[in-house]
Design a protein around this motif. Sequence first.
Motif, PDB file in Angstrom:
ATOM      1  N   MET A 227      21.607  -4.273  26.504  1.00 25.94           N
ATOM      2  CA  MET A 227      22.584  -4.607  25.466  1.00 25.94           C
ATOM      3  C   MET A 227      23.989  -4.625  26.064  1.00 25.94           C
ATOM      4  O   MET A 227      24.329  -3.798  26.880  1.00 25.94           O
ATOM      5  N   PHE A 228      24.829  -5.609  25.684  1.00 25.03           N
ATOM      6  CA  PHE A 228      26.182  -5.723  26.216  1.00 25.03           C
ATOM      7  C   PHE A 228      27.066  -4.635  25.623  1.00 25.03           C
ATOM      8  O   PHE A 228      26.945  -4.301  24.453  1.00 25.03           O
ATOM      9  N   ASP A 229      27.985  -4.100  26.454  1.00 22.25           N
ATOM     10  CA  ASP A 229      28.951  -3.157  25.887  1.00 22.25           C
ATOM     11  C   ASP A 229      29.982  -3.936  25.071  1.00 22.25           C
ATOM     12  O   ASP A 229      30.166  -5.135  25.251  1.00 22.25           O
ATOM     13  N   ALA A 230      30.639  -3.221  24.141  1.00 25.97           N
ATOM     14  CA  ALA A 230      31.528  -3.882  23.164  1.00 25.97           C
ATOM     15  C   ALA A 230      32.638  -4.674  23.845  1.00 25.97           C
ATOM     16  O   ALA A 230      32.937  -5.791  23.473  1.00 25.97           O
ATOM     17  N   LYS A 231      33.255  -4.100  24.903  1.00 26.95           N
ATOM     18  CA  LYS A 231      34.361  -4.773  25.566  1.00 26.95           C
ATOM     19  C   LYS A 231      33.887  -6.080  26.203  1.00 26.95           C
ATOM     20  O   LYS A 231      34.562  -7.101  26.158  1.00 26.95           O
ATOM     21  N   TYR A 232      32.706  -6.049  26.801  1.00 30.81           N
ATOM     22  CA  TYR A 232      32.131  -7.228  27.432  1.00 30.81           C
ATOM     23  C   TYR A 232      31.928  -8.345  26.408  1.00 30.81           C
ATOM     24  O   TYR A 232      32.365  -9.487  26.603  1.00 30.81           O
ATOM     25  N   THR A 233      31.318  -8.024  25.290  1.00 35.23           N
ATOM     26  CA  THR A 233      31.076  -9.051  24.269  1.00 35.23           C
ATOM     27  C   THR A 233      32.370  -9.539  23.649  1.00 35.23           C
ATOM     28  O   THR A 233      32.497 -10.726  23.326  1.00 35.23           O
ATOM     29  N   ASP A 234      33.339  -8.651  23.488  1.00 33.88           N
ATOM     30  CA  ASP A 234      34.638  -9.072  22.950  1.00 33.88           C
ATOM     31  C   ASP A 234      35.307 -10.088  23.869  1.00 33.88           C
ATOM     32  O   ASP A 234      35.878 -11.088  23.413  1.00 33.88           O
ATOM     33  N   VAL A 235      35.242  -9.835  25.185  1.00 34.30           N
ATOM     34  CA  VAL A 235      35.875 -10.744  26.141  1.00 34.30           C
ATOM     35  C   VAL A 235      35.142 -12.076  26.180  1.00 34.30           C
ATOM     36  O   VAL A 235      35.770 -13.144  26.241  1.00 34.30           O
ATOM     37  N   VAL A 236      33.809 -12.047  26.124  1.00 37.70           N
ATOM     38  CA  VAL A 236      33.031 -13.291  26.083  1.00 37.70           C
ATOM     39  C   VAL A 236      33.438 -14.131  24.873  1.00 37.70           C
ATOM     40  O   VAL A 236      33.691 -15.341  24.993  1.00 37.70           O
ATOM     41  N   GLU A 237      33.530 -13.483  23.719  1.00 34.39           N
ATOM     42  CA  GLU A 237      33.905 -14.202  22.494  1.00 34.39           C
ATOM     43  C   GLU A 237      35.315 -14.776  22.600  1.00 34.39           C
ATOM     44  O   GLU A 237      35.577 -15.923  22.225  1.00 34.39           O
ATOM     45  N   ALA A 238      36.246 -13.971  23.122  1.00 29.91           N
ATOM     46  CA  ALA A 238      37.632 -14.430  23.232  1.00 29.91           C
ATOM     47  C   ALA A 238      37.752 -15.593  24.215  1.00 29.91           C
ATOM     48  O   ALA A 238      38.430 -16.597  23.931  1.00 29.91           O
ATOM     49  N   LEU A 239      37.078 -15.488  25.357  1.00 30.62           N
ATOM     50  CA  LEU A 239      37.112 -16.567  26.341  1.00 30.62           C
ATOM     51  C   LEU A 239      36.480 -17.843  25.802  1.00 30.62           C
ATOM     52  O   LEU A 239      37.016 -18.943  25.956  1.00 30.62           O
ATOM     53  N   ARG A 240      35.337 -17.687  25.169  1.00 29.88           N
ATOM     54  CA  ARG A 240      34.645 -18.853  24.612  1.00 29.88           C
ATOM     55  C   ARG A 240      35.533 -19.561  23.588  1.00 29.88           C
ATOM     56  O   ARG A 240      35.659 -20.795  23.584  1.00 29.88           O
ATOM     57  N   PHE A 241      36.172 -18.774  22.705  1.00 23.53           N
ATOM     58  CA  PHE A 241      37.049 -19.344  21.676  1.00 23.53           C
ATOM     59  C   PHE A 241      38.213 -20.090  22.324  1.00 23.53           C
ATOM     60  O   PHE A 241      38.528 -21.230  21.960  1.00 23.53           O
ATOM     61  N   ASP A 242      38.863 -19.443  23.299  1.00 25.73           N
ATOM     62  CA  ASP A 242      40.031 -20.050  23.929  1.00 25.73           C
ATOM     63  C   ASP A 242      39.669 -21.318  24.696  1.00 25.73           C
ATOM     64  O   ASP A 242      40.412 -22.310  24.664  1.00 25.73           O
ATOM     65  N   ILE A 243      38.535 -21.301  25.386  1.00 24.66           N
ATOM     66  CA  ILE A 243      38.123 -22.473  26.165  1.00 24.66           C
ATOM     67  C   ILE A 243      37.790 -23.636  25.242  1.00 24.66           C
ATOM     68  O   ILE A 243      38.249 -24.763  25.436  1.00 24.66           O
ATOM     69  N   ARG A 244      37.006 -23.370  24.211  1.00 28.14           N
ATOM     70  CA  ARG A 244      36.580 -24.446  23.312  1.00 28.14           C
ATOM     71  C   ARG A 244      37.738 -24.996  22.487  1.00 28.14           C
ATOM     72  O   ARG A 244      37.677 -26.125  22.007  1.00 28.14           O
ATOM     73  N   ASN A 245      38.811 -24.184  22.323  1.00 26.09           N
ATOM     74  CA  ASN A 245      39.969 -24.652  21.565  1.00 26.09           C
ATOM     75  C   ASN A 245      41.073 -25.210  22.452  1.00 26.09           C
ATOM     76  O   ASN A 245      42.193 -25.425  22.002  1.00 26.09           O
ATOM     77  N   GLY A 246      40.740 -25.443  23.721  1.00 23.17           N
ATOM     78  CA  GLY A 246      41.656 -26.157  24.595  1.00 23.17           C
ATOM     79  C   GLY A 246      42.801 -25.359  25.153  1.00 23.17           C
ATOM     80  O   GLY A 246      43.786 -25.927  25.635  1.00 23.17           O
ATOM     81  N   ARG A 247      42.708 -24.036  25.119  1.00 26.13           N
ATOM     82  CA  ARG A 247      43.835 -23.233  25.595  1.00 26.13           C
ATOM     83  C   ARG A 247      44.101 -23.442  27.087  1.00 26.13           C
ATOM     84  O   ARG A 247      45.241 -23.373  27.538  1.00 26.13           O
TER      85      ARG A 247
END
Length: 353
Positions: free
Chosen positions: A1-21
Amino acid sequence: MFDAKYTDVVEALRFDIRNGRFGGRNARLPSFRELSKEYKVSLVTIAKSMNFLQQENVIDIQGTRGAFVKADVTARPQSNDIALIHNFIGDIEGFHAIEALEEYAKEKKMGLLSLKAAESTQYLPELLTKLNADGFIFMHSSLTGETAEALAHAHIPFVSFNRLDLDCVSWVDYDNTGSFAGALKFLLSTGCRRIAHIDFKVNFGNYQAALHAVYRKTLEEAGCFDERLFIARDTRGEMRRIFGQQFLEAASRRAARYLLELPELPDAIIIRSFSGEVLLDEFARHGVDLEKKSRLLFALEDIQSYPERFPALLFPYREKVRAGFDLLYKFIRTGSCGPECILLQPVEKFVVR
């Protein structure tokens, strides 16, 4: 299971990349070291997160060449709207801001949205990054550090009408400390020694602490500092919740009572934000003619009324709203997010009685 910080960073990176940041498809991402600083996590966490995103085909890691955007990018859509975020809109400042901002937005063929933040503060950062608005203006001290960081991270422009000393925040505000020092020196020059300052209690930024520091320094140098005369007890929010639309009158009456509780009335009183007529009336109800007992100086925005026979510091509210809108519009049109800061000077109307 992923630790909370790891999953938070994955979500943040995915959001930023897909939104063209970081740019469109095939754009090169910042280095792992730069990303670890940006997202405030370790290099190990960034590496794990990027490897996971590569497995999802969101990015392509090409060894020493770096990582590149692989997923389709959906840029944040332009709405041609700006949003005004506030805690309370039923006061003179709120009415003027809405009216003026609607006019300025119309000039630029834009719309204006209005959102009350007080009841949704804990959800505000996520809500605003997803709200379909091109930029945000915050008034009534409604901007928090968490919201500022979230908007800056998403590269969404915003301006605060209250000074907040964070590296990512653009603001338009008054020179409160410089003008306060000037008012204190004016009163000292007229022979006043016991000078009181009464204001709402403010928990936003370092506004009150900065005023208190000026008060102490100026009056200690004059040899007449008295801690009891710097009065700030009730917040605007508390008074609004208790008294609603009539909060300013109720707060002004309370302010008068706080002054009446002092062992003796001060030689001079700097009255910030309260209603002068209500305060004078409350003193009269207690059998005190305040005008004969103390020299009064009002510090307030120029859209508020006050007894004009007294000296005053008038802060340019209309200029503040215009400057805030113009700054946000510049950010929207140029793709910049600042930060830029604008300090406005009040008009001094120091009339010696």
